[in-house]
Design a protein around this motif. Structure first.
Motif, mmCIF file in Angstrom:
data_model
loop_
_atom_site.group_PDB
_atom_site.id
_atom_site.type_symbol
_atom_site.label_atom_id
_atom_site.label_comp_id
_atom_site.label_asym_id
_atom_site.label_seq_id
_atom_site.Cartn_x
_atom_site.Cartn_y
_atom_site.Cartn_z
ATOM 1 N N SER A 60 0.837 -1.125 -0.072
ATOM 2 C CA SER A 60 -0.042 -0.132 -0.130
ATOM 3 C C SER A 60 0.839 1.339 -0.053
ATOM 4 O O SER A 60 0.667 2.203 -0.765
ATOM 5 N N GLU A 61 1.971 1.330 0.870
ATOM 6 C CA GLU A 61 2.880 2.366 0.754
ATOM 7 C C GLU A 61 3.529 2.658 -0.439
ATOM 8 O O GLU A 61 3.788 3.635 -1.045
ATOM 9 N N LEU A 62 3.751 1.675 -1.221
ATOM 10 C CA LEU A 62 4.372 1.498 -2.322
ATOM 11 C C LEU A 62 3.362 2.391 -3.548
ATOM 12 O O LEU A 62 3.890 3.058 -4.409
ATOM 13 N N VAL A 111 10.610 22.875 -7.301
ATOM 14 C CA VAL A 111 11.256 21.494 -8.176
ATOM 15 C C VAL A 111 12.218 21.081 -6.690
ATOM 16 O O VAL A 111 12.135 19.713 -6.347
ATOM 17 N N LYS A 112 12.801 21.845 -5.981
ATOM 18 C CA LYS A 112 13.602 21.547 -4.825
ATOM 19 C C LYS A 112 12.639 20.669 -3.668
ATOM 20 O O LYS A 112 12.999 19.778 -3.134
ATOM 21 N N GLU A 113 11.611 21.319 -3.666
ATOM 22 C CA GLU A 113 10.432 20.959 -2.619
ATOM 23 C C GLU A 113 10.028 19.525 -2.892
ATOM 24 O O GLU A 113 9.685 18.754 -2.122
ATOM 25 N N LEU A 114 9.508 19.462 -4.197
ATOM 26 C CA LEU A 114 9.053 18.249 -4.846
ATOM 27 C C LEU A 114 10.272 16.975 -4.779
ATOM 28 O O LEU A 114 9.784 15.928 -4.374
ATOM 29 N N TRP A 146 12.443 12.100 -1.663
ATOM 30 C CA TRP A 146 13.502 11.615 -0.897
ATOM 31 C C TRP A 146 12.964 11.251 0.629
ATOM 32 O O TRP A 146 13.146 10.075 1.214
ATOM 33 N N ASP A 147 12.118 12.205 1.122
ATOM 34 C CA ASP A 147 11.509 11.935 2.421
ATOM 35 C C ASP A 147 10.608 10.649 2.354
ATOM 36 O O ASP A 147 10.630 9.914 3.376
ATOM 37 N N THR A 148 9.653 10.647 1.390
ATOM 38 C CA THR A 148 8.970 9.522 0.948
ATOM 39 C C THR A 148 9.883 8.122 1.029
ATOM 40 O O THR A 148 9.214 7.144 1.665
ATOM 41 N N MET A 154 9.705 4.909 3.480
ATOM 42 C CA MET A 154 9.448 3.499 3.133
ATOM 43 C C MET A 154 10.436 2.675 3.534
ATOM 44 O O MET A 154 10.402 1.266 4.218
ATOM 45 N N LEU A 155 11.834 3.029 3.284
ATOM 46 C CA LEU A 155 13.030 2.055 3.497
ATOM 47 C C LEU A 155 12.910 1.833 4.916
ATOM 48 O O LEU A 155 13.303 0.885 5.559
ATOM 49 N N SER A 156 12.796 2.815 6.022
ATOM 50 C CA SER A 156 12.834 2.756 7.401
ATOM 51 C C SER A 156 12.104 1.816 7.943
ATOM 52 O O SER A 156 11.974 1.183 9.028
ATOM 53 N N LYS A 157 10.677 1.514 7.221
ATOM 54 C CA LYS A 157 9.656 0.411 7.595
ATOM 55 C C LYS A 157 9.975 -0.786 7.226
ATOM 56 O O LYS A 157 9.000 -1.613 7.492
#
Length: 113
Positions: A53-55, A90-93, A98-100, A104-107
């Motif tokens: 679901s996260e993917l 663009v930088k915010e996007l 990266w945050d997303t 995901m990787l941390s979970k």
């Protein structure tokens, strides 16, 4: 056969693809036969239940970000100017991407090889 240690027979049906995958995994494992490989998997193997679901959410977010980037690129090409606000967006996007991804990787469960 009367002195057989393992007396319980298991019969399964596999598709051609499943059969091929099994054969390849047996080869890679270095085990002598499918029975040994399957017994090892039964005793020591892992079954992973993966929640995608996260993917799906991540892919949807990437699609939105891609659309925004396309709109910015179109505006830049049409005007011939690069606006500070567009660069900031663009930088915010990219930070969202990266945050997303980090989230995901941390979970994900740690898997030993």
């Amino acid at each position: 056969m009367a002195n057989r240690e393992r007396k319980n027979e298991l019969k399964i049906y596999l598709s051609d693809d499943e059969q091929y995958i099994l054969e390849q995994k047996v080869k890679v494992s270095g085990m002598r036969d499918k029975s040994s490989f399957l017994r090892h998997q039964i005793l020591y193997g892992y079954v992973y239940d993966i929640d995608y679901s996260e993917l799906r959410e991540y892919n949807a977010a990437l699609a939105k970000i891609g659309n925004n980037l396309n709109q910015i690129a179109k505006r830049m090409n049409a005007t011939g100017n690069v606006y500070a606000a567009d660069v900031k967006e663009v930088k915010e996007l990219m930070k969202q991407v990266w945050d997303t991804q980090k989230s995901m990787l941390s979970k994900q469960p740690y898997m030993k090889q």
